[in-house]
Design a protein around this motif. Sequence first.
Motif, PDB file in Angstrom:
ATOM      1  N   GLU A  21      -6.587   1.449  -1.255  1.00  0.00           N
ATOM      2  CA  GLU A  21      -5.837   0.195  -0.963  1.00  0.00           C
ATOM      3  C   GLU A  21      -5.722  -0.449   0.411  1.00  0.00           C
ATOM      4  O   GLU A  21      -5.689  -1.560   0.597  1.00  0.00           O
ATOM      5  CB  GLU A  21      -4.532  -0.044  -1.531  1.00  0.00           C
ATOM      6  CG  GLU A  21      -4.478   0.242  -3.271  1.00  0.00           C
ATOM      7  CD  GLU A  21      -3.093   0.489  -3.902  1.00  0.00           C
ATOM      8  OE1 GLU A  21      -2.157   0.329  -3.164  1.00  0.00           O
ATOM      9  OE2 GLU A  21      -2.991   0.657  -5.028  1.00  0.00           O
TER      10      GLU A  21
ATOM     11  N   GLY B 246      -9.834  -6.757   7.242  1.00  0.00           N
ATOM     12  CA  GLY B 246      -9.887  -6.565   5.889  1.00  0.00           C
ATOM     13  C   GLY B 246     -11.120  -5.610   5.179  1.00  0.00           C
ATOM     14  O   GLY B 246     -11.249  -5.645   4.094  1.00  0.00           O
ATOM     15  N   CYS B 247     -11.339  -4.783   6.328  1.00  0.00           N
ATOM     16  CA  CYS B 247     -12.406  -3.725   5.853  1.00  0.00           C
ATOM     17  C   CYS B 247     -11.731  -2.482   5.140  1.00  0.00           C
ATOM     18  O   CYS B 247     -10.521  -2.023   5.598  1.00  0.00           O
ATOM     19  CB  CYS B 247     -13.297  -3.317   7.087  1.00  0.00           C
ATOM     20  SG  CYS B 247     -14.183  -4.566   7.692  1.00  0.00           S
ATOM     21  N   ALA B 248     -12.491  -1.870   4.265  1.00  0.00           N
ATOM     22  CA  ALA B 248     -11.755  -0.829   3.537  1.00  0.00           C
ATOM     23  C   ALA B 248     -11.915   0.456   4.362  1.00  0.00           C
ATOM     24  O   ALA B 248     -13.167   0.233   5.514  1.00  0.00           O
ATOM     25  CB  ALA B 248     -12.401  -0.518   2.170  1.00  0.00           C
TER      26      ALA B 248
ATOM     27  N   ARG C  92      -6.425  -1.888   3.847  1.00  0.00           N
ATOM     28  CA  ARG C  92      -7.230  -2.457   4.764  1.00  0.00           C
ATOM     29  C   ARG C  92      -7.238  -2.492   6.227  1.00  0.00           C
ATOM     30  O   ARG C  92      -6.024  -2.644   6.535  1.00  0.00           O
ATOM     31  CB  ARG C  92      -7.251  -3.909   4.290  1.00  0.00           C
ATOM     32  CG  ARG C  92      -7.785  -3.998   2.806  1.00  0.00           C
ATOM     33  CD  ARG C  92      -9.174  -3.737   2.599  1.00  0.00           C
ATOM     34  NE  ARG C  92      -9.568  -3.710   1.282  1.00  0.00           N
ATOM     35  CZ  ARG C  92      -9.718  -3.106   0.187  1.00  0.00           C
ATOM     36  NH1 ARG C  92      -9.732  -1.552   0.650  1.00  0.00           N
ATOM     37  NH2 ARG C  92     -10.330  -2.653  -1.045  1.00  0.00           N
TER      38      ARG C  92
END
Length: 62
Positions: free
Chosen positions: A30, A36-38, A32
């Motif tokens: 979940e 916003g990159c995983a 990031r």
Amino acid sequence: MEFDGIDTFYGFVNGDFPELGSFCLSALMEARGMVGCAIERDLYFQDTPLQVIQQRAETRYF
């Protein structure tokens, strides 16, 4: 270093304060980054003695 086969790991966490501790796979999935990159798995990770990893983490902060 350890995995319960379900969701919980125990190992070296190189976060705000590098430490040995527990963390959950579900939390990693979940998370990031700032843009916003995983989090991605390191496909080229090689077994490394814990002491070496801790030393590398220390030099990152000092």
